[in-house]
Design a protein around this motif. Structure first.
Motif, PDB file in Angstrom:
ATOM      1  N   PRO A  18       0.822  -1.209   0.000  1.00 52.01           N
ATOM      2  CA  PRO A  18       0.000   0.000   0.000  1.00 52.01           C
ATOM      3  C   PRO A  18       0.860   1.264   0.000  1.00 52.01           C
ATOM      4  O   PRO A  18       1.765   1.414   0.818  1.00 52.01           O
ATOM      5  N   GLY A  19       0.582   2.139  -0.949  1.00 53.33           N
ATOM      6  CA  GLY A  19       1.340   3.383  -1.050  1.00 53.33           C
ATOM      7  C   GLY A  19       2.632   3.248  -1.839  1.00 53.33           C
ATOM      8  O   GLY A  19       3.274   4.240  -2.138  1.00 53.33           O
ATOM      9  N   GLY A  20       3.036   2.021  -2.135  1.00 55.67           N
ATOM     10  CA  GLY A  20       4.252   1.800  -2.922  1.00 55.67           C
ATOM     11  C   GLY A  20       5.520   1.914  -2.096  1.00 55.67           C
ATOM     12  O   GLY A  20       5.474   2.069  -0.875  1.00 55.67           O
ATOM     13  N   LEU A  21       6.653   1.818  -2.763  1.00 61.40           N
ATOM     14  CA  LEU A  21       7.939   1.891  -2.074  1.00 61.40           C
ATOM     15  C   LEU A  21       8.161   3.301  -1.536  1.00 61.40           C
ATOM     16  O   LEU A  21       7.827   4.285  -2.186  1.00 61.40           O
ATOM     17  N   LEU A  22       8.747   3.373  -0.346  1.00 60.07           N
ATOM     18  CA  LEU A  22       9.076   4.672   0.251  1.00 60.07           C
ATOM     19  C   LEU A  22      10.411   5.178  -0.246  1.00 60.07           C
ATOM     20  O   LEU A  22      10.656   6.375  -0.324  1.00 60.07           O
ATOM     21  N   TRP A  23      11.285   4.251  -0.525  1.00 62.16           N
ATOM     22  CA  TRP A  23      12.654   4.607  -0.902  1.00 62.16           C
ATOM     23  C   TRP A  23      13.262   3.390  -1.576  1.00 62.16           C
ATOM     24  O   TRP A  23      12.890   2.252  -1.276  1.00 62.16           O
ATOM     25  N   GLU A  24      14.204   3.619  -2.496  1.00 62.18           N
ATOM     26  CA  GLU A  24      14.924   2.494  -3.090  1.00 62.18           C
ATOM     27  C   GLU A  24      16.235   2.965  -3.688  1.00 62.18           C
ATOM     28  O   GLU A  24      16.377   4.127  -4.062  1.00 62.18           O
ATOM     29  N   ASP A  25      17.177   2.062  -3.752  1.00 59.98           N
ATOM     30  CA  ASP A  25      18.376   2.264  -4.560  1.00 59.98           C
ATOM     31  C   ASP A  25      18.744   0.912  -5.172  1.00 59.98           C
ATOM     32  O   ASP A  25      17.914   0.001  -5.197  1.00 59.98           O
ATOM     33  N   ASP A  26      19.953   0.775  -5.661  1.00 57.75           N
ATOM     34  CA  ASP A  26      20.320  -0.459  -6.355  1.00 57.75           C
ATOM     35  C   ASP A  26      20.379  -1.671  -5.422  1.00 57.75           C
ATOM     36  O   ASP A  26      20.298  -2.809  -5.879  1.00 57.75           O
ATOM     37  N   ASN A  27      20.545  -1.426  -4.124  1.00 55.68           N
ATOM     38  CA  ASN A  27      20.796  -2.521  -3.191  1.00 55.68           C
ATOM     39  C   ASN A  27      19.649  -2.840  -2.243  1.00 55.68           C
ATOM     40  O   ASN A  27      19.571  -3.952  -1.728  1.00 55.68           O
ATOM     41  N   MET A  48       9.883  -1.348   6.785  1.00 51.36           N
ATOM     42  CA  MET A  48      10.941  -2.325   6.578  1.00 51.36           C
ATOM     43  C   MET A  48      11.955  -1.767   5.593  1.00 51.36           C
ATOM     44  O   MET A  48      11.578  -1.111   4.622  1.00 51.36           O
ATOM     45  N   VAL A  49      13.213  -2.028   5.843  1.00 48.30           N
ATOM     46  CA  VAL A  49      14.253  -1.792   4.851  1.00 48.30           C
ATOM     47  C   VAL A  49      14.860  -3.152   4.564  1.00 48.30           C
ATOM     48  O   VAL A  49      15.326  -3.837   5.490  1.00 48.30           O
ATOM     49  N   VAL A  50      14.795  -3.573   3.307  1.00 49.51           N
ATOM     50  CA  VAL A  50      15.224  -4.923   2.941  1.00 49.51           C
ATOM     51  C   VAL A  50      16.223  -4.868   1.786  1.00 49.51           C
ATOM     52  O   VAL A  50      16.199  -3.938   0.982  1.00 49.51           O
ATOM     53  N   THR A  51      17.069  -5.872   1.732  1.00 46.98           N
ATOM     54  CA  THR A  51      17.989  -5.967   0.599  1.00 46.98           C
ATOM     55  C   THR A  51      17.243  -6.517  -0.617  1.00 46.98           C
ATOM     56  O   THR A  51      16.322  -7.313  -0.480  1.00 46.98           O
ATOM     57  N   ARG A  52      17.662  -6.074  -1.789  1.00 47.35           N
ATOM     58  CA  ARG A  52      17.107  -6.669  -3.012  1.00 47.35           C
ATOM     59  C   ARG A  52      17.576  -8.120  -3.133  1.00 47.35           C
ATOM     60  O   ARG A  52      16.850  -8.978  -3.616  1.00 47.35           O
ATOM     61  N   ARG A  53      18.816  -8.353  -2.708  1.00 51.17           N
ATOM     62  CA  ARG A  53      19.416  -9.676  -2.829  1.00 51.17           C
ATOM     63  C   ARG A  53      18.891 -10.586  -1.727  1.00 51.17           C
ATOM     64  O   ARG A  53      18.738 -10.154  -0.578  1.00 51.17           O
ATOM     65  N   HIS A  54      18.631 -11.821  -2.064  1.00 47.38           N
ATOM     66  CA  HIS A  54      18.173 -12.788  -1.078  1.00 47.38           C
ATOM     67  C   HIS A  54      19.356 -13.278  -0.254  1.00 47.38           C
ATOM     68  O   HIS A  54      20.064 -14.204  -0.649  1.00 47.38           O
ATOM     69  N   ILE A  55      19.582 -12.616   0.862  1.00 45.61           N
ATOM     70  CA  ILE A  55      20.589 -13.062   1.814  1.00 45.61           C
ATOM     71  C   ILE A  55      19.918 -13.157   3.170  1.00 45.61           C
ATOM     72  O   ILE A  55      18.913 -12.487   3.417  1.00 45.61           O
ATOM     73  N   ASP A  60      25.949 -11.212   6.116  1.00 45.51           N
ATOM     74  CA  ASP A  60      26.078 -11.472   4.675  1.00 45.51           C
ATOM     75  C   ASP A  60      25.971 -10.207   3.836  1.00 45.51           C
ATOM     76  O   ASP A  60      26.170 -10.243   2.620  1.00 45.51           O
ATOM     77  N   LEU A  61      25.639  -9.079   4.476  1.00 47.46           N
ATOM     78  CA  LEU A  61      25.536  -7.824   3.724  1.00 47.46           C
ATOM     79  C   LEU A  61      26.898  -7.428   3.177  1.00 47.46           C
ATOM     80  O   LEU A  61      27.908  -7.517   3.888  1.00 47.46           O
ATOM     81  N   THR A  62      26.933  -6.981   1.928  1.00 46.05           N
ATOM     82  CA  THR A  62      28.149  -6.333   1.447  1.00 46.05           C
ATOM     83  C   THR A  62      28.217  -4.952   2.107  1.00 46.05           C
ATOM     84  O   THR A  62      27.215  -4.461   2.652  1.00 46.05           O
ATOM     85  N   VAL A  63      29.370  -4.333   2.038  1.00 43.03           N
ATOM     86  CA  VAL A  63      29.490  -2.978   2.593  1.00 43.03           C
ATOM     87  C   VAL A  63      28.505  -2.046   1.886  1.00 43.03           C
ATOM     88  O   VAL A  63      27.836  -1.230   2.521  1.00 43.03           O
ATOM     89  N   ALA A  64      28.389  -2.196   0.568  1.00 47.00           N
ATOM     90  CA  ALA A  64      27.470  -1.341  -0.197  1.00 47.00           C
ATOM     91  C   ALA A  64      26.024  -1.565   0.256  1.00 47.00           C
ATOM     92  O   ALA A  64      25.248  -0.608   0.382  1.00 47.00           O
ATOM     93  N   GLU A  65      25.658  -2.817   0.501  1.00 44.20           N
ATOM     94  CA  GLU A  65      24.296  -3.099   0.974  1.00 44.20           C
ATOM     95  C   GLU A  65      24.078  -2.518   2.372  1.00 44.20           C
ATOM     96  O   GLU A  65      23.010  -1.955   2.662  1.00 44.20           O
ATOM     97  N   ALA A  66      25.072  -2.652   3.228  1.00 47.08           N
ATOM     98  CA  ALA A  66      24.951  -2.107   4.587  1.00 47.08           C
ATOM     99  C   ALA A  66      24.778  -0.594   4.531  1.00 47.08           C
ATOM    100  O   ALA A  66      23.966  -0.018   5.278  1.00 47.08           O
ATOM    101  N   GLU A  67      25.505   0.053   3.637  1.00 49.05           N
ATOM    102  CA  GLU A  67      25.373   1.508   3.489  1.00 49.05           C
ATOM    103  C   GLU A  67      23.986   1.873   2.969  1.00 49.05           C
ATOM    104  O   GLU A  67      23.375   2.849   3.421  1.00 49.05           O
TER     105      GLU A  67
END
Ligand code: ZN
Length: 145
Positions: A18-27, A48-55, A60-67
């Motif tokens: 509902p309302g769609g995504l609040l925020w997104e980037d590549d990760n 919720m803030v979730v990774t795109r990648r199934h980890i 298991d987060l990469t530094v880029a994903e953690a950022e």
């Protein structure tokens, strides 16, 4: 990672958010918890803030994903505060769905002192909403992002 993973389905748009995504980037992406069978009226502001990648594990987060997760969390927290939250609790529990997801949990004014962070949604006056009310909340939140 297939249709069995709830978070993968949310990221892929296979579950109504509902309302769609609040925020997104590549990760990572951020959104308000949608109504689900086991929780048809979520606590308003539970995001919720979730990774795109199934980890699974936070380790298991990469530094880029953690950022990205940190950026998205900060962004949503700013919005939740502007919508009246006194505090925004942030947690990775890791006991449910095996796809990294970080909870943002607002604490609204008037919560009795000593109330545990995970119990604020159980108070009699805690705001909950259906899909329509969540979408309206997300619209207000988005104005602050
Ligand atoms: Zn997944």
């Amino acid at each position: 990672m297939g249709d069995y993973c709830l978070v993968c389905r949310e990221v892929a748009g296979k579950i109504e958010i509902p309302g769609g995504l609040l925020w997104e980037d590549d990760n990572a992406v951020a959104f308000h918890l949608p109504p689900l069978d086991d929780n048809p009226r979520p606590y308003l502001g539970h995001c919720m803030v979730v990774t795109r990648r199934h980890i699974d594990h936070v380790g298991d987060l990469t530094v880029a994903e953690a950022e990205s997760v940190a950026r998205g969390s900060r962004k949503v927290a700013v919005g939740l505060r502007a919508e009246g939250a006194e505090r925004v609790h942030v947690a990775v529990i890791g006991l449910g769905v095996e796809h990294f997801h970080q909870h943002l949990y607002p604490r609204y004014p008037g919560v009795p002192p000593g109330t545990p962070w995970m119990a604020v949604d159980e108070l009699p006056n805690a705001p909950h909403g259906d899909a329509q009310q969540i979408a309206a909340f997300v619209e207000r939140l988005r104005a602050h992002l």
